[in-house]
Design a protein around this motif. Structure first.
Motif, PDB file in Angstrom:
ATOM      1  N   VAL A  65      37.547  42.887  49.612  1.00  0.00           N
ATOM      2  CA  VAL A  65      36.697  42.503  48.689  1.00  0.00           C
ATOM      3  C   VAL A  65      37.666  42.393  47.444  1.00  0.00           C
ATOM      4  N   ASP A  66      38.610  43.563  47.331  1.00  0.00           N
ATOM      5  CA  ASP A  66      39.815  43.797  46.096  1.00  0.00           C
ATOM      6  C   ASP A  66      40.679  43.134  46.325  1.00  0.00           C
ATOM      7  N   MET A  67      41.258  43.139  48.032  1.00  0.00           N
ATOM      8  CA  MET A  67      42.214  41.479  47.841  1.00  0.00           C
ATOM      9  C   MET A  67      41.930  40.399  47.768  1.00  0.00           C
ATOM     10  N   ARG A  68      40.548  39.818  48.726  1.00  0.00           N
ATOM     11  CA  ARG A  68      40.172  38.175  47.520  1.00  0.00           C
ATOM     12  C   ARG A  68      39.452  37.907  46.354  1.00  0.00           C
ATOM     13  N   ILE A  69      39.363  38.901  45.905  1.00  0.00           N
ATOM     14  CA  ILE A  69      39.040  38.838  44.069  1.00  0.00           C
ATOM     15  C   ILE A  69      40.294  39.088  43.255  1.00  0.00           C
ATOM     16  N   HIS A  70      40.806  40.053  43.430  1.00  0.00           N
ATOM     17  CA  HIS A  70      41.653  39.860  42.405  1.00  0.00           C
ATOM     18  C   HIS A  70      43.331  39.760  42.901  1.00  0.00           C
ATOM     19  N   GLY A  71      43.306  39.682  44.498  1.00  0.00           N
ATOM     20  CA  GLY A  71      44.947  39.105  44.395  1.00  0.00           C
ATOM     21  C   GLY A  71      45.012  37.507  44.069  1.00  0.00           C
ATOM     22  N   LEU A 127      43.563  36.031  41.748  1.00  0.00           N
ATOM     23  CA  LEU A 127      43.679  36.438  40.718  1.00  0.00           C
ATOM     24  C   LEU A 127      45.352  35.979  40.049  1.00  0.00           C
ATOM     25  N   MET A 128      44.956  37.139  40.921  1.00  0.00           N
ATOM     26  CA  MET A 128      47.150  38.106  40.173  1.00  0.00           C
ATOM     27  C   MET A 128      48.036  36.752  40.912  1.00  0.00           C
ATOM     28  N   ASN A 129      48.129  36.790  41.425  1.00  0.00           N
ATOM     29  CA  ASN A 129      48.752  35.376  42.404  1.00  0.00           C
ATOM     30  C   ASN A 129      49.109  34.073  41.632  1.00  0.00           C
ATOM     31  N   THR A 130      47.927  33.911  41.074  1.00  0.00           N
ATOM     32  CA  THR A 130      48.640  33.061  39.823  1.00  0.00           C
ATOM     33  C   THR A 130      48.856  33.338  38.671  1.00  0.00           C
ATOM     34  N   TYR A 131      49.202  34.686  38.318  1.00  0.00           N
ATOM     35  CA  TYR A 131      50.750  35.116  37.165  1.00  0.00           C
ATOM     36  C   TYR A 131      52.223  35.384  38.320  1.00  0.00           C
ATOM     37  N   GLY A 132      51.767  35.791  39.447  1.00  0.00           N
ATOM     38  CA  GLY A 132      53.070  35.422  40.334  1.00  0.00           C
ATOM     39  C   GLY A 132      53.398  36.921  40.688  1.00  0.00           C
ATOM     40  N   LEU A 133      54.184  37.638  41.826  1.00  0.00           N
ATOM     41  CA  LEU A 133      54.857  38.394  42.242  1.00  0.00           C
ATOM     42  C   LEU A 133      55.245  38.706  41.118  1.00  0.00           C
ATOM     43  N   GLU A 134      54.759  40.815  41.323  1.00  0.00           N
ATOM     44  CA  GLU A 134      55.567  41.720  40.470  1.00  0.00           C
ATOM     45  C   GLU A 134      55.316  40.966  38.168  1.00  0.00           C
ATOM     46  N   HIS A 135      54.128  39.982  38.267  1.00  0.00           N
ATOM     47  CA  HIS A 135      54.752  40.305  37.334  1.00  0.00           C
ATOM     48  C   HIS A 135      52.351  40.800  36.367  1.00  0.00           C
ATOM     49  N   ALA A 136      52.134  41.848  35.608  1.00  0.00           N
ATOM     50  CA  ALA A 136      51.296  42.508  35.535  1.00  0.00           C
ATOM     51  C   ALA A 136      49.914  41.778  34.669  1.00  0.00           C
ATOM     52  N   TYR A 137      49.202  41.463  34.862  1.00  0.00           N
ATOM     53  CA  TYR A 137      47.957  41.447  34.677  1.00  0.00           C
ATOM     54  C   TYR A 137      46.958  42.149  34.248  1.00  0.00           C
ATOM     55  N   GLN A 138      46.211  42.609  32.878  1.00  0.00           N
ATOM     56  CA  GLN A 138      45.014  43.030  32.467  1.00  0.00           C
ATOM     57  C   GLN A 138      43.748  42.615  32.894  1.00  0.00           C
ATOM     58  N   ILE A 139      42.338  43.004  32.680  1.00  0.00           N
ATOM     59  CA  ILE A 139      41.622  42.744  32.358  1.00  0.00           C
ATOM     60  C   ILE A 139      40.443  44.242  31.884  1.00  0.00           C
ATOM     61  N   ASP A 140      39.494  43.893  31.562  1.00  0.00           N
ATOM     62  CA  ASP A 140      38.674  44.445  31.089  1.00  0.00           C
ATOM     63  C   ASP A 140      37.521  44.356  32.225  1.00  0.00           C
ATOM     64  N   CYS A 141      36.924  45.214  33.112  1.00  0.00           N
ATOM     65  CA  CYS A 141      36.349  45.343  34.061  1.00  0.00           C
ATOM     66  C   CYS A 141      34.765  45.162  33.882  1.00  0.00           C
ATOM     67  N   ARG A 142      33.956  46.000  32.465  1.00  0.00           N
ATOM     68  CA  ARG A 142      32.798  45.576  31.707  1.00  0.00           C
ATOM     69  C   ARG A 142      32.432  44.931  32.247  1.00  0.00           C
ATOM     70  N   SER A 143      32.854  43.255  32.540  1.00  0.00           N
ATOM     71  CA  SER A 143      32.158  41.668  32.404  1.00  0.00           C
ATOM     72  C   SER A 143      31.634  41.731  33.731  1.00  0.00           C
ATOM     73  N   TYR A 144      31.794  42.705  35.331  1.00  0.00           N
ATOM     74  CA  TYR A 144      31.812  42.693  35.596  1.00  0.00           C
ATOM     75  C   TYR A 144      30.755  43.154  35.865  1.00  0.00           C
ATOM     76  N   ALA A 145      30.174  44.257  35.330  1.00  0.00           N
ATOM     77  CA  ALA A 145      28.408  44.879  35.307  1.00  0.00           C
ATOM     78  C   ALA A 145      27.878  43.200  35.386  1.00  0.00           C
ATOM     79  N   GLU A 146      28.254  42.398  34.647  1.00  0.00           N
ATOM     80  CA  GLU A 146      26.990  41.311  34.243  1.00  0.00           C
ATOM     81  C   GLU A 146      27.376  39.874  34.990  1.00  0.00           C
TER      82      GLU A 146
END
Length: 389
Positions: A75-81, A83-102
């Motif tokens: 699941v982690d690979m499918r969802i975050h992979g 999303l992170m692929n839109t930023y590209g390899l070796e580029h950092a991204y961040q997210i506030d995970c509290r939105s996942y609860a809703e």
């Protein structure tokens, strides 16, 4: 310019690449450097599961067990992979995970409940290190809700050390390949012009050669699910399961006593939406492959090829037998696919007159005088895998 602490971490990364028990110390330093609470460094490849790893620091055992038990690594690979692929390899991204609860996404909710909550993770910053349809590698650091989100300068620092984690993955794969007790035959299987998958009775995939990996990446007709099991579109999946089950029964009998008169294995075709045969599949007990390969009654072989490959000519044999040039072999291949001169000339980017000149030379080298004779000769030089019922 790198800081002293960054240089120290980088040095430790390459030490850990060769001595994996050092990864805990590396991640501890990363957590301190990024002022995080937890960190994870993982590589996940459904097609080469023997290469998978997961290293963490300060993540509770419940969170790690849930990550693997509930297939949340997938699941982690499918969802975050993605999303992170839109930023590209070796580029950092961040997210506030509290939105996942809703969210209405059940996978995200499960990931939040079983992984993030037990680990008190709120702010997540990650760098994608590897990505493909069935694989990913990631370095991620986390902070709790009481902490502030990562600033741009902190993300840049994470990127600077992340590229070295990516190289560590590459080193890890090479070491695993050398250590793997089947490396001799896997090198051979990777060179075959036919897909080879080693599967268990529940369709769990244990090995995939390069040709099969390319097929899986190119089509949605054949996939690997979150349980690492082979799955093809219906109604073919039901047919495949029956074929696999019958093959395992033959495999068991074969291990006890060889029945030379008994037909072993079977074949099937997959058709695309246009009702054209797209893929050919043959299922076979491993015992019939080679005594030098795997001898495991709990595994069987599945051979996969594209329908268009059924007429592929062996370039090596044509060159060594008839001294055909690359251009002449290309023309011969086009004749196997389409015998209309106008179409072949168009595909080759030459005039009909030039094509006829090439044909005269090919006839001379093959020792024939017509297209029909040429086709009869070329058929003997097809190197595609033969799927026999």
């Amino acid at each position: 310019m790198l800081t002293v602490q960054e240089n120290q971490i980088i040095e430790e990364i390459y030490e850990a690449a060769l001595k994996p028990h050092h990864w805990e110390n590396v991640l501890k330093q990363v957590v301190e450097f990024t002022q995080s609470s937890t960190a994870i460094f993982t590589y996940f490849d459904q097609l080469r599961p023997e290469q998978n790893f997961i290293y963490t620091i300060n993540i509770p055992i419940d969170g790690i067990q849930n990550y693997q038990t509930y297939n949340l690594d997938f699941v982690d690979m499918r969802i975050h992979g993605e999303l992170m692929n839109t930023y590209g390899l070796e580029h950092a991204y961040q997210i506030d995970c509290r939105s996942y609860a809703e969210t209405d996404n059940e996978d995200l909710k499960s990931f939040y409940e079983y992984c993030l909550v037990p680990s008190n993770i709120c702010h997540l910053s990650g760098v994608l290190l590897e990505y493909g349809k069935y694989k990913w590698g990631v370095l991620a650091v986390h902070r709790p809700s009481v902490a502030v989100a990562y600033e741009a300068a902190e993300l840049q620092s994470l990127e600077r050390i992340a590229k070295h984690f990516r190289r560590a993955i590459q080193i890890h794969r090479q070491i695993k390949h050398l250590q793997h007790d089947r490396s001799n035959y896997t090198e051979i299987l990777d060179k075959l012009n036919v897909g080879v998958l080693i599967i268990q009775s529940d369709l769990e995939v244990k090995f995939v050669n390069q040709y099969a990996r390319d097929c899986l990446n190119d089509t949605s007709m054949i996939e690997i699910d979150l349980h690492n099991r082979l799955k093809i579109i219906e109604p073919y999946n039901t047919q495949l399961k029956k074929l696999v089950q019958s093959t395992f029964k033959k495999n068991e009998r074969y291990s006890l006593e060889r029945h030379d008169q008994e037909q072993v294995g079977g074949a099937m075709q997959l058709y695309s939406d246009g009702h054209q045969s797209a893929y050919l599949i043959t299922v076979s007990p491993l015992k019939v492959l080679s005594a030098s390969m795997i001898l495991d009654n709990n595994q069987i072989a599945l051979f996969l090829s594209k329908m268009q490959d059924r007429k592929r000519l062996s370039k090596t044999l044509l060159k060594s037998t008839f001294q055909l040039t690359a251009r002449e072999i290309e023309i011969c291949q086009h004749f196997m696919d389409d015998q209309h001169l106008e179409n072949i000339a168009l595909k080759c980017g030459i005039t009909l007159s030039s094509l006829r000149t090439y044909l005269k030379t090919i006839y001379q080298k093959l020792g024939c005088s017509s297209q029909a004779e040429m086709m009869r000769i070329l058929i003997e030089f097809i190197d595609a895998f033969q799927h026999i019922e």
